[in-house]
Write an enzyme that holds these catalytic residues in place. Structure first.
Site, short mmCIF file in Angstrom:
data_model
loop_
_atom_site.label_atom_id
_atom_site.label_comp_id
_atom_site.label_asym_id
_atom_site.label_seq_id
_atom_site.Cartn_x
_atom_site.Cartn_y
_atom_site.Cartn_z
N GLU A 97 22.30 113.12 8.90
CA GLU A 97 23.60 113.17 8.21
C GLU A 97 23.99 114.63 8.14
OE1 GLU A 97 25.24 110.59 7.41
OE2 GLU A 97 23.72 109.05 7.61
N CYS A 122 30.51 117.43 2.44
CA CYS A 122 30.52 117.14 3.87
C CYS A 122 31.74 116.32 4.25
CB CYS A 122 29.24 116.42 4.26
SG CYS A 122 28.93 114.96 3.27
P1 NAD Z 1 20.63 123.13 5.72
O1 NAD Z 1 20.67 122.54 7.09
O2 NAD Z 1 20.60 124.59 5.58
O3 NAD Z 1 19.35 122.60 4.91
C1 NAD Z 1 19.13 121.23 4.68
C2 NAD Z 1 17.66 121.01 4.39
O4 NAD Z 1 16.91 121.25 5.57
C3 NAD Z 1 17.07 121.93 3.32
O5 NAD Z 1 16.22 121.19 2.49
C4 NAD Z 1 16.29 122.94 4.14
O6 NAD Z 1 15.23 123.54 3.45
C5 NAD Z 1 15.79 122.07 5.26
N1 NAD Z 1 15.42 122.79 6.49
C6 NAD Z 1 15.83 124.00 6.92
N2 NAD Z 1 15.27 124.29 8.11
C7 NAD Z 1 14.49 123.24 8.45
C8 NAD Z 1 13.69 122.91 9.58
N3 NAD Z 1 13.55 123.74 10.61
N4 NAD Z 1 13.04 121.72 9.59
C9 NAD Z 1 13.19 120.84 8.57
N5 NAD Z 1 13.93 121.10 7.47
C10 NAD Z 1 14.58 122.27 7.42
O7 NAD Z 1 21.87 122.48 4.97
P2 NAD Z 1 22.42 122.79 3.50
O8 NAD Z 1 23.07 124.13 3.54
O9 NAD Z 1 21.35 122.53 2.50
O10 NAD Z 1 23.53 121.67 3.32
C11 NAD Z 1 24.87 121.84 3.67
C12 NAD Z 1 25.17 121.05 4.94
O11 NAD Z 1 24.84 119.69 4.71
C13 NAD Z 1 26.65 121.05 5.29
O12 NAD Z 1 26.80 121.22 6.67
C14 NAD Z 1 27.12 119.68 4.86
O13 NAD Z 1 28.25 119.21 5.55
C15 NAD Z 1 25.91 118.86 5.14
N6 NAD Z 1 25.89 117.62 4.34
C16 NAD Z 1 26.05 116.45 5.01
C17 NAD Z 1 26.08 115.26 4.30
C18 NAD Z 1 26.22 113.94 5.01
O14 NAD Z 1 25.91 112.94 4.40
N7 NAD Z 1 26.68 113.90 6.24
C19 NAD Z 1 25.94 115.28 2.90
C20 NAD Z 1 25.78 116.49 2.25
C21 NAD Z 1 25.75 117.67 3.00
#
Ligand code: NAD
Length: 493
Positions: free
Chosen positions: A237, A271
């Site tokens: 997502e 998002c």
């Molecule tokens: P992010 O990708 O920076 O981090 C998300 C999660 O992934 C965090 O818990 C982080 O620690 C973890 N992570 C980071 N690197 C990783 C790796 N290499 N392997 C596994 N896990 C790892 O995202 P964010 O800044 O926390 O969230 C914002 C983003 O999320 C925006 O792009 C937003 O649109 C999206 N979002 C999407 C939805 C949806 O349902 N489509 C909902 C909410 C947010």
């Protein structure tokens, strides 16, 4: 002898930069250990059956809603969002937990399929089984609602869950686990592990059965690549650049009200937040004038002051500023606010118009309280521009008569007609995107089934004199199969 200190990290209040809490950085070895314990708990959790799990999940959801003040305060502290937004988030999350608990049994009921003429002597059934241990990796923008949409559905299906919250909201993640353990009949059904990306990476290769990831598209690609090395399936997502289409017959007042809220609420950190508007040129001037008027009535500030809070993640400020500058440099016009609206940690509302479609500001996710309004001559143009994006998460359509017709032509996972965000709050419908917005679904039956696998079981009810799945197959069996295939025009199955 000095004892070795456990590596840890802080969670900060994004408004004041004060430390809110300190949490351990869970190492790769520890993650693997947690997953082993979660796996040991699966048999007992599955042994409770649907009704036993429903009882636990409903007790958990009651506990969450009864302690709404406590958890909403924590959400505010870690994200900076207004208290009322945090409370709304808690209520919607609770409704998802309840829905998953109440509907898992019927969604996973064994289905009976027609065996077809050639196999008329067989019964054909498809069972649904939980996968085992599901890993959930969450973002910070809706630190309760978003992961709850994976955690509760995976648990209801009979999986145990290991949750890695964002490093910006570890407190909410820990609170969820502690609340669950107050009602859990035994340990290790739902565990939270804290840390940075490395901890999430470790979870992907920890022996987990599926990863349900919510976050940026950039990280989703890393997660998918990591999981591919160990054949772990993923739900992704990711981000969006959601369009809003406003037709000539739209209720402009409502369209502006909803669009501005969709774009600016939660500081634009949604998002499925509106990022670009395609408005029929006949209505454009009125839409823009109303948008400016509304923008002037809202402002960012600390909880209790602003209509929305700060940029939770400090690094996002740079992205927001660069998108505003790019929009202007590429030929767009700021009709409300501008680069001066960005004063970390807050960003005041910005309304941009006539921004060229090839501008970074139109193409990439901004994740800030900014709205781009572009005029279109026809709805065909609006649809084509909406679809000409790397993303395909959600969309909003405003029209009294043509809403469904427009919606059905949009290449995205969810469309709200004459409303915004609504699909996220209806537990019975799937949530998710296409293209760079991800794959797989959360919520609804489709979302629950993501945490199961299909087991086909076919059974011989009686034997036929035909031997076509045997070395004893005779020439007359071959002739019969071909004759039947011709006669029934291929409808043997
Ligand atoms: P992010 O990708 O920076 O981090 C998300 C999660 O992934 C965090 O818990 C982080 O620690 C973890 N992570 C980071 N690197 C990783 C790796 N290499 N392997 C596994 N896990 C790892 O995202 P964010 O800044 O926390 O969230 C914002 C983003 O999320 C925006 O792009 C937003 O649109 C999206 N979002 C999407 C939805 C949806 O349902 N489509 C909902 C909410 C947010």
């Amino acid at each position: 002898m000095a004892t070795k200190r456990r590596p840890s990290f802080n969670s900060y209040n994004p408004v004041t930069d004060e430390v809110i809490g300190t949490y351990p950085i869970i190492s790769k070895g520890e993650v693997a250990d947690v997953v082993v314990h979660a796996r040991l708990a699966t048999a007992q959790w599955q042994g409770l059956g649907f009704s036993g799990r429903k009882r636990v999940l409903l007790a958990w959801s009651s506990l969450i809603i009864n302690r709404i003040d406590q958890i909403a305060d924590l959400i505010c502290l870690e994200t900076g969002k207004p208290l009322s937004d945090a409370k709304l988030e808690v209520s919607i999350a609770v409704s998802h937990i309840g829905w998953a608990a109440r509907h898992a049994e019927s969604i996973m009921r064994t289905s009976f399929r027609r065996p077809g003429l050639l196999m008329a002597n067989m019964s054909a059934t498809v069972e649904r089984s939980p996968l085992g241990v599901v890993g959930v990796i969450g973002p910070w923008n809706y630190p309760l609602f978003t992961p709850a949409g994976s955690i509760s559905y995976a648990l209801a299906a009979g999986n145990t869950v290991v949750f890695k919250p964002s490093e910006f909201t570890p407190g909410v993640g820990m609170w969820l686990e502690e609340a669950f353990n107050e009602v859990a009949p035994f340990a290790d059904i739902f565990t939270t592990i804290t840390g940075f990306g490395e901890t999430g990476r470790a979870l992907c290769v920890s022996g987990i059965d599926k990863i349900s990831f919510t976050g940026s598209t950039r990280t989703a690609k890393l997660v998918a690549a990591q999981c591919a090395t160990v054949m772990v399936p993923v739900v992704l997502e990711c981000g969006g650049k959601d369009p809003v289409i406003v037709a000539a017959d739209a209720d402009v007042k409502r369209a502006v009200d909803a669009t501005m809220w969709s774009a600016m609420a939660n500081a634009g950190q949604s998002c499925i937040g509106a990022e670009r508007v395609y408005v029929d040129e006949k209505l454009a001037d009125e839409f823009i004038a109303r948008a400016i008027e509304l923008a002037a009535t809202i402002h960012a500030g600390a909880s209790g002051d602003g209509n929305y809070g700060p940029a939770t993640m400090p690094s996002q400020i740079k992205v927001i500023r660069s998108h505003i500058k790019a929009a202007i440099a590429d030929g767009g016009t700021c009709v409300y606010g501008g680069p001066q609206s960005v004063k970390a940690p807050f960003v005041q509302p910005v309304v941009l118009i006539d921004v060229p479609e090839d501008s970074t500001a139109v193409r990439e996710e901004t994740f800030g309280p900014i709205i781009i309004i572009n005029r279109v001559a026809t709805m065909r143009e609006a649809i084509d521009l909406s679809n000409a994006s790397a993303y395909g998460l959600g969309a909003n359509v405003w029209s009294k008569r043509k809403g469904k017709k427009i919606a059905s032509q949009l290449h995205c996972g969810m469309v709200a007609i004459n409303s915004t965000f609504s699909f996220a709050t209806i537990p019975s419908v799937p949530f998710g995107g296409v293209k760079d917005s991800g794959s797989g679904r959360v919520h609804g039956p489709e979302g629950l089934l993501e945490y199961t696998f299909a087991r086909t079981i076919v059974r011989t009810r009686f034997y036929l004199p035909l031997h076509f799945l045997s070395f004893k197959r005779r020439p007359q069996d071959d002739r019969l199969v071909i004759k039947l295939t011709k006669l029934l025009k291929g409808r043997l199955g």
